[in-house]
Scaffold this motif. Structure first.
Motif, PDB file in Angstrom:
ATOM      1  N   LEU A 165       0.838  -1.224  -0.017  1.00  0.00           N
ATOM      2  CA  LEU A 165       0.063  -0.021  -0.089  1.00  0.00           C
ATOM      3  C   LEU A 165       0.796   1.271   0.143  1.00  0.00           C
ATOM      4  O   LEU A 165       0.619   2.220  -0.759  1.00  0.00           O
ATOM      5  CB  LEU A 165      -0.911  -0.073   1.197  1.00  0.00           C
ATOM      6  CG  LEU A 165      -2.126   0.830   1.047  1.00  0.00           C
ATOM      7  CD1 LEU A 165      -2.962   0.809  -0.051  1.00  0.00           C
ATOM      8  CD2 LEU A 165      -3.034   0.673   2.236  1.00  0.00           C
ATOM      9  N   HIS A 168       2.018   1.610  -3.660  1.00  0.00           N
ATOM     10  CA  HIS A 168       1.210   2.436  -4.493  1.00  0.00           C
ATOM     11  C   HIS A 168       1.119   3.626  -4.013  1.00  0.00           C
ATOM     12  O   HIS A 168       1.070   4.671  -5.173  1.00  0.00           O
ATOM     13  CB  HIS A 168      -0.081   1.567  -4.323  1.00  0.00           C
ATOM     14  CG  HIS A 168      -1.167   2.345  -5.029  1.00  0.00           C
ATOM     15  ND1 HIS A 168      -1.542   1.860  -6.570  1.00  0.00           N
ATOM     16  CD2 HIS A 168      -2.163   3.141  -4.665  1.00  0.00           C
ATOM     17  CE1 HIS A 168      -2.377   2.604  -6.888  1.00  0.00           C
ATOM     18  NE2 HIS A 168      -2.922   3.527  -5.858  1.00  0.00           N
ATOM     19  N   CYS A 231      -6.781  -4.891  -4.038  1.00  0.00           N
ATOM     20  CA  CYS A 231      -5.244  -4.697  -4.301  1.00  0.00           C
ATOM     21  C   CYS A 231      -4.855  -5.996  -4.015  1.00  0.00           C
ATOM     22  O   CYS A 231      -5.437  -6.985  -3.472  1.00  0.00           O
ATOM     23  CB  CYS A 231      -4.704  -3.917  -3.336  1.00  0.00           C
ATOM     24  SG  CYS A 231      -5.147  -1.948  -3.695  1.00  0.00           S
ATOM     25  N   ALA A 247       2.796  -4.768  -6.363  1.00  0.00           N
ATOM     26  CA  ALA A 247       1.597  -4.346  -6.027  1.00  0.00           C
ATOM     27  C   ALA A 247       0.578  -4.034  -7.267  1.00  0.00           C
ATOM     28  O   ALA A 247       1.147  -3.366  -8.087  1.00  0.00           O
ATOM     29  CB  ALA A 247       1.775  -3.258  -4.787  1.00  0.00           C
ATOM     30  N   ASP A 248      -0.553  -4.298  -6.908  1.00  0.00           N
ATOM     31  CA  ASP A 248      -1.403  -4.110  -7.991  1.00  0.00           C
ATOM     32  C   ASP A 248      -2.675  -3.325  -7.432  1.00  0.00           C
ATOM     33  O   ASP A 248      -3.407  -4.166  -6.731  1.00  0.00           O
ATOM     34  CB  ASP A 248      -1.613  -4.903  -9.053  1.00  0.00           C
ATOM     35  CG  ASP A 248      -2.826  -4.456 -10.326  1.00  0.00           C
ATOM     36  OD1 ASP A 248      -2.561  -3.360 -10.798  1.00  0.00           O
ATOM     37  OD2 ASP A 248      -3.579  -5.163 -10.466  1.00  0.00           O
ATOM     38  N   CYS A 249      -3.330  -2.151  -7.665  1.00  0.00           N
ATOM     39  CA  CYS A 249      -4.537  -1.754  -7.281  1.00  0.00           C
ATOM     40  C   CYS A 249      -5.528  -1.272  -7.962  1.00  0.00           C
ATOM     41  O   CYS A 249      -4.874  -0.612  -8.999  1.00  0.00           O
ATOM     42  CB  CYS A 249      -4.099  -0.532  -6.025  1.00  0.00           C
ATOM     43  SG  CYS A 249      -3.336  -1.246  -4.519  1.00  0.00           S
TER      44      CYS A 249
END
Length: 347
Positions: A165, A168, A231, A247-249
């Motif tokens: 987090l 991001h 996410c 990370a992918d949100c």
């Protein structure tokens, strides 16, 4: 004289008594009406769940119909559900959500649902559920190398989610995202050490840049502006202790009427029952109404008859029908098949 002959002939004609039709038999678990009721029940369960993921129907375990009067019935359903990949905040329709495979460490839901059917229209009156992950032993028998679900408050999981987090928020010029809850997590130990986590987020009233100065002042957007998202995070630690974080949100955009319940969460976004070390969000948190079960000794709401009086009347009706003359060779219908078909897999 002709009239007398006609009368005699009429008297001699065979008299056929009309045999009343047998009452409609009980519903089977795979009957169209049963599946329609189950669809309404599953939609209700997902719409009223406060945490975790949407569930899809796997099998109708049992169904019981209790007549209430003209064109009105109480229906009790026992349902077997399976967790999907769609979080409850996701706008993706259930039919487009993928059921998690057995090897992904499937989570099963068991639900009792009571519905009222009036003129073939269904309304859910009560629901009672619980959900649990399949045993680790069952997973490892099928897939010895598959990673298992980790506790949602596992230290490595919390570290990975926080790092993802932060990563991001440090790279975006958009709204600062705040953690709502961790949905599920897995840890793989060989050949590399991999921590995988999924978590729900929400946009705040701060930009990512503004949050750097005073993150405590950032608040979730009000309901009429809310913007929830989801996410995924993967932390790979190699033998030389180097780490690779991915990370992918994705934000869903504002969804009118969609809210998120936050009762007594800790700083990691976990509800109290999860903090104790559970690996999945339990449907019991959102569905725990004793009226949903036919075995409940309580009476139905005052709007309908009590279960005891309805059962007595149903028995009396069956007894009355049993006195009706049946055609020669008449056989009562066989009991309906339950449980129903398995739509995905049995765990």
């Amino acid at each position: 004289m002709k009239a007398l002959v006609a009368l005699i002939l009429l008297i001699q004609l065979p008299i056929h008594k009309a045999v009343p039709a047998a009452p409609p038999g009980p519903l089977g678990c795979d009957d169209p009406e049963s599946e329609e009721a189950a669809e309404v029940a599953v939609s209700y369960i997902n719409a009223h769940s406060h945490h975790g993921y949407k569930f899809a129907l796997n099998r109708i375990e049992n169904i019981r119909v209790i007549p209430q009067g003209l064109n009105s019935d109480i229906i009790f359903l026992e349902l077997d559900l399976l967790e999907t990949t769609c979080h409850i905040l996701s706008p993706t329709p259930l039919e487009n959500c993928t059921v998690r495979s057995f090897a992904e460490h499937a989570v099963e839901g068991d639900c009792d649902v009571k519905l009222l059917r009036v003129d073939r229209k269904f309304a859910v009156l009560a629901s009672k559920c619980h959900s649990h992950a399949d045993s680790s032993e069952d997973i490892l028998q099928v897939c010895p190398d598959c990673p298992l679900l980790a506790s949602l408050n596992n230290t490595e999981v919390l570290t990975t989610v926080t790092a993802a987090l932060n990563a991001h928020n440090s790279k975006t010029a958009d709204a600062y995202l705040s953690l709502l809850e961790i949905g599920r997590a897995k840890i793989q130990y060989h050949p590399a050490h991999i921590v995988y986590a999924e978590f729900a987020v929400a946009a705040t009233n701060c930009s990512a840049e503004e949050a750097k100065d005073n993150v405590e002042a950032c608040q979730l957007l009000p309901d009429d502006q809310s913007n929830f998202g989801f996410c995924t995070a993967t932390m790979v630690t190699t033998q030389d202790k180097s780490q690779d974080l991915r990370a992918d949100c994705q934000l869903y955009g504002h969804q009118p009427g969609v809210t998120y319940s936050q009762p007594g969460q800790d700083t990691s976004g976990l509800v109290p029952s999860v903090v104790q070390g559970f690996t999945n969000h339990n449907l019991r948190l959102s569905h725990n109404n004793p009226f949903a079960s036919e075995s409940s000794s309580s009476e139905f709401p005052t709007a309908v008859l009590s279960a005891k009086s309805v059962a007595k009347r149903a028995v009396a009706e069956v007894a009355q029908h049993d006195k009706v003359p049946r055609p020669v060779g008449f056989l009562p219908p066989p009991p309906p098949p339950c449980p129903g078909k398995v739509r995905h897999f049995k765990i």
